[in-house]
Write an enzyme that holds these catalytic residues in place. Structure first.
Site, PDB file in Angstrom:
ATOM      1  N   SER A   1       0.817  -1.215   0.000  1.00  0.00           N
ATOM      2  CA  SER A   1       0.000   0.000   0.000  1.00  0.00           C
ATOM      3  C   SER A   1       0.853   1.269   0.000  1.00  0.00           C
ATOM      4  O   SER A   1       1.992   1.281   0.457  1.00  0.00           O
ATOM      5  CB  SER A   1      -0.906   0.032   1.228  1.00  0.00           C
ATOM      6  OG  SER A   1      -1.769  -1.070   1.247  1.00  0.00           O
TER       7      SER A   1
HETATM    8  N1  SAH Z   1       0.194  -5.741   3.996  1.00  0.00           N
HETATM    9  C1  SAH Z   1       1.001  -6.018   2.816  1.00  0.00           C
HETATM   10  C2  SAH Z   1       0.295  -5.703   1.519  1.00  0.00           C
HETATM   11  C3  SAH Z   1      -0.775  -6.655   1.268  1.00  0.00           C
HETATM   12  S1  SAH Z   1      -1.402  -6.786  -0.377  1.00  0.00           S
HETATM   13  C4  SAH Z   1       2.317  -5.285   2.858  1.00  0.00           C
HETATM   14  O1  SAH Z   1       2.556  -4.495   3.765  1.00  0.00           O
HETATM   15  O2  SAH Z   1       3.134  -5.519   1.961  1.00  0.00           O
HETATM   16  C5  SAH Z   1      -2.686  -7.917   0.034  1.00  0.00           C
HETATM   17  C6  SAH Z   1      -2.200  -9.291   0.397  1.00  0.00           C
HETATM   18  O3  SAH Z   1      -3.323 -10.045   0.830  1.00  0.00           O
HETATM   19  C7  SAH Z   1      -1.608 -10.074  -0.783  1.00  0.00           C
HETATM   20  O4  SAH Z   1      -0.341 -10.527  -0.450  1.00  0.00           O
HETATM   21  C8  SAH Z   1      -2.592 -11.225  -0.973  1.00  0.00           C
HETATM   22  O5  SAH Z   1      -1.976 -12.426  -1.400  1.00  0.00           O
HETATM   23  C9  SAH Z   1      -3.163 -11.370   0.411  1.00  0.00           C
HETATM   24  N2  SAH Z   1      -4.456 -12.046   0.516  1.00  0.00           N
HETATM   25  C10 SAH Z   1      -5.547 -11.947  -0.286  1.00  0.00           C
HETATM   26  N3  SAH Z   1      -6.541 -12.726   0.176  1.00  0.00           N
HETATM   27  C11 SAH Z   1      -6.084 -13.322   1.317  1.00  0.00           C
HETATM   28  C12 SAH Z   1      -6.634 -14.244   2.255  1.00  0.00           C
HETATM   29  N4  SAH Z   1      -7.874 -14.716   2.149  1.00  0.00           N
HETATM   30  N5  SAH Z   1      -5.858 -14.629   3.296  1.00  0.00           N
HETATM   31  C13 SAH Z   1      -4.599 -14.184   3.439  1.00  0.00           C
HETATM   32  N6  SAH Z   1      -4.014 -13.312   2.577  1.00  0.00           N
HETATM   33  C14 SAH Z   1      -4.750 -12.885   1.528  1.00  0.00           C
END
Ligand code: SAH
Length: 214
Positions: free
Chosen positions: A62
């Site tokens: 983000s």
């Molecule tokens: N917080 C992260 C950015 C996350 S992007 C950072 O600081 O870099 C969103 C993430 O959520 C992705 O890696 C994606 O694979 C994950 N995601 C999506 N659906 C999910 C689920 N049901 N359970 C766990 N992770 C999930």
């Protein structure tokens, strides 16, 4: 190294303080955690820009302002156990680790979880536990949590995450359409869960049993 510190300070002043984030602990941590280390090497020069960045596997880290705002909305004091859904690069988990006692973070893509583990270990973030699973189920074994942060966009608030939140606890989660959500703060009380709306935002989809299907 000095230059990167300068870039981080500029990021905080121009993007985060300027937009109204005030919690001094959040601002201090955004100045401290080396965001560039969490970014794929080819894009590190853009690490402190005012935007989201690709982190691999079609996922994104983000925008710095969103990271700071979501963190501020949790109102952490330092003693909390926090659940994060969507580990991604591990950057948000590192920010949380600086501000609470223990972070439990769930990621559905193993390759990302493995990489995040390495990055967090190299930086000495040993209070972050990572699990590879569908995070829409939360992390039941370690519940309840003082705070929950979901870093992927959901069609609605997954029930298990509300269940695993302590009474008096706060959850921040983007909820809405697949391409465009509103940031919500859910506060759980004895009388039920109350929701406050914050800004519009755009996250990659939360994919799982209690969210979007692929
Ligand atoms: N917080 C992260 C950015 C996350 S992007 C950072 O600081 O870099 C969103 C993430 O959520 C992705 O890696 C994606 O694979 C994950 N995601 C999506 N659906 C999910 C689920 N049901 N359970 C766990 N992770 C999930």
């Amino acid at each position: 190294m000095m230059d990167l510190e300068k870039e981080r300070n500029r990021m905080v002043d121009d993007q985060i303080v300027a937009r109204g984030v005030k919690d001094p602990r959040v601002l201090a941590v955004m100045r401290k955690v080396p965001r560039h280390v969490f970014i794929p090497e080819a894009m590190r020069s853009m690490a402190y820009g005012d935007n989201a960045l690709p982190l691999g596997e079609s996922q994104t880290i983000s925008q710095p302002y969103i990271v700071a705002l979501m963190t501020e909305l949790l109102e952490l004091k330092g003693t909390e156990r926090v659940l994060e859904i969507g580990t991604g690069s591990g950057y948000q988990a590192a920010i949380l680790a600086e501000l609470c006692e223990k972070v439990y973070t769930v990621e559905r893509i193993k390759a990302l979880a493995d990489k995040a583990r390495l990055t967090l270990d190299n930086l000495g973030y040993h209070t972050v536990a990572i699990k590879v699973y569908d995070g829409t189920y939360g992390w039941k074994e370690m519940a309840p949590y003082d705070a929950v942060m979901v870093t992927a966009g959901a069609p609605n608030v997954p029930d298990p995450l509300v269940e695993q939140l302590k009474e008096g606890g706060r959850m921040v989660i983007p909820v809405g359409e697949r391409y465009g959500q509103r940031l919500l703060t859910v506060v759980k009380t004895a009388e039920g869960a109350f929701t406050q709306k914050s800004i519009p935002c755009m996250f990659v989809p939360l994919i799982g049993n209690h969210a979007w299907k692929e």
